[in-house]
Enzyme design. Structure first.
Site, PDB file in Angstrom:
ATOM      1  N   LYS A  82       0.818  -1.217   0.000  1.00  0.00           N
ATOM      2  CA  LYS A  82       0.000   0.000   0.000  1.00  0.00           C
ATOM      3  C   LYS A  82       0.858   1.278   0.000  1.00  0.00           C
ATOM      4  CE  LYS A  82      -3.969  -2.112   2.370  1.00  0.00           C
ATOM      5  NZ  LYS A  82      -4.926  -1.948   3.502  1.00  0.00           N
ATOM      6  N   THR A 135      -5.254  -7.112  10.817  1.00  0.00           N
ATOM      7  CA  THR A 135      -5.583  -5.815  10.209  1.00  0.00           C
ATOM      8  C   THR A 135      -5.066  -4.658  11.059  1.00  0.00           C
ATOM      9  OG1 THR A 135      -7.627  -6.861   9.415  1.00  0.00           O
ATOM     10  CG2 THR A 135      -7.496  -4.446   9.283  1.00  0.00           C
ATOM     11  N   HIS A 149      -2.214  -5.432   1.542  1.00  0.00           N
ATOM     12  CA  HIS A 149      -3.507  -6.098   1.344  1.00  0.00           C
ATOM     13  C   HIS A 149      -3.236  -7.522   0.889  1.00  0.00           C
ATOM     14  CE1 HIS A 149      -7.482  -7.125  -0.260  1.00  0.00           C
ATOM     15  NE2 HIS A 149      -6.803  -7.664  -1.258  1.00  0.00           N
TER      16      HIS A 149
HETATM   17  P1  IDP Z   1      -7.769  -6.890   5.804  1.00  0.00           P
HETATM   18  O1  IDP Z   1      -7.030  -5.922   4.904  1.00  0.00           O
HETATM   19  O2  IDP Z   1      -6.916  -7.334   6.979  1.00  0.00           O
HETATM   20  O3  IDP Z   1      -8.369  -8.058   5.043  1.00  0.00           O
HETATM   21  P2  IDP Z   1     -10.457  -5.700   5.983  1.00  0.00           P
HETATM   22  O4  IDP Z   1     -11.369  -5.813   7.178  1.00  0.00           O
HETATM   23  O5  IDP Z   1     -10.833  -6.441   4.751  1.00  0.00           O
HETATM   24  O6  IDP Z   1      -8.978  -6.089   6.492  1.00  0.00           O
HETATM   25  O7  IDP Z   1     -10.356  -4.144   5.666  1.00  0.00           O
HETATM   26  C1  IDP Z   1      -9.779  -3.683   4.460  1.00  0.00           C
HETATM   27  C2  IDP Z   1      -8.893  -2.508   4.779  1.00  0.00           C
HETATM   28  O8  IDP Z   1      -9.710  -1.451   5.275  1.00  0.00           O
HETATM   29  C3  IDP Z   1      -7.874  -2.738   5.881  1.00  0.00           C
HETATM   30  O9  IDP Z   1      -6.692  -3.384   5.433  1.00  0.00           O
HETATM   31  C4  IDP Z   1      -7.595  -1.326   6.338  1.00  0.00           C
HETATM   32  O10 IDP Z   1      -6.726  -0.624   5.445  1.00  0.00           O
HETATM   33  C5  IDP Z   1      -8.988  -0.701   6.247  1.00  0.00           C
HETATM   34  N1  IDP Z   1      -9.711  -0.785   7.531  1.00  0.00           N
HETATM   35  C6  IDP Z   1     -10.265  -1.890   8.097  1.00  0.00           C
HETATM   36  N2  IDP Z   1     -10.828  -1.606   9.287  1.00  0.00           N
HETATM   37  C7  IDP Z   1     -10.629  -0.275   9.477  1.00  0.00           C
HETATM   38  C8  IDP Z   1     -11.001   0.639  10.536  1.00  0.00           C
HETATM   39  O11 IDP Z   1     -11.622   0.280  11.534  1.00  0.00           O
HETATM   40  N3  IDP Z   1     -10.609   1.934  10.353  1.00  0.00           N
HETATM   41  C9  IDP Z   1      -9.927   2.376   9.256  1.00  0.00           C
HETATM   42  N4  IDP Z   1      -9.579   1.553   8.247  1.00  0.00           N
HETATM   43  C10 IDP Z   1      -9.914   0.240   8.354  1.00  0.00           C
END
Ligand code: IDP
Length: 140
Positions: free
Chosen positions: A11, A93, A117
């Site tokens: 990222k 995450t 990601h």
């Molecule tokens: P992951 O990337 O670990 O699979 P996901 O829940 O799919 O996590 O979320 C996608 C992306 O969204 C995360 O990698 C992060 O950049 C962002 N994100 C997830 N939860 C939050 C939050 O609570 N606040 C701000 N950004 C978040």
């Protein structure tokens, strides 16, 4: 065990800090092979479409803007159980909850600017790989 492919994105927070090589070393040391890789600038439309599943979440607009703030490196990683293996070496995450030695524990700045990601299922990996790569660009 099955050989799989997964989609990885380094990222903007990480490309900005010149961490591509260090992150690739973590991936390669874990047995994953980088079989396709390119550095690209995501548009708002691309980042919005890629994260469409999070459209209703409060952080969606901020996430899209963070993903377009600088170039990203998109990659296809291949290996035994690559989807799960990659998720393990990425870490949780929220970097505060990530295991020691994982990419997010080592390098992430925050829950949003969390450096990497990775596809969360084999089915999503296929869709996400096709989002960025033609089959002819993947060279095992
Ligand atoms: P992951 O990337 O670990 O699979 P996901 O829940 O799919 O996590 O979320 C996608 C992306 O969204 C995360 O990698 C992060 O950049 C962002 N994100 C997830 N939860 C939050 C939050 O609570 N606040 C701000 N950004 C978040």
């Amino acid at each position: 065990m099955a050989t799989e492919r997964t989609l990885s994105i380094i990222k903007p927070d990480a490309t900005r800090r010149n961490l591509t090589g260090k992150i690739n070393t973590v991936f390669e040391d874990s047995g994953l092979r980088i079989v396709a890789q390119k550095r690209i600038q995501l548009s708002d439309a691309q980042a919005g479409a890629f994260y469409a599943v999070h459209k209703e979440r409060p952080f969606y607009a901020s996430l899209v803007s963070s993903m377009t703030a600088a170039p990203v490196v998109v990659q296809v990683l291949e290996g035994e159980n690559a989807v799960l293996r990659h998720r393990e070496v990425m870490g949780a995450t929220d970097p505060k909850k990530a295991d020691a030695g994982t990419v997010r524990a080592l390098y992430a700045e925050s829950i949003e600017a969390n450096s990497v990601h990775g596809s969360d299922s084999l089915e999503n990996a296929k869709t996400e790989i096709a989002f960025f790569f033609a089959e002819t660009e993947i060279l095992p």
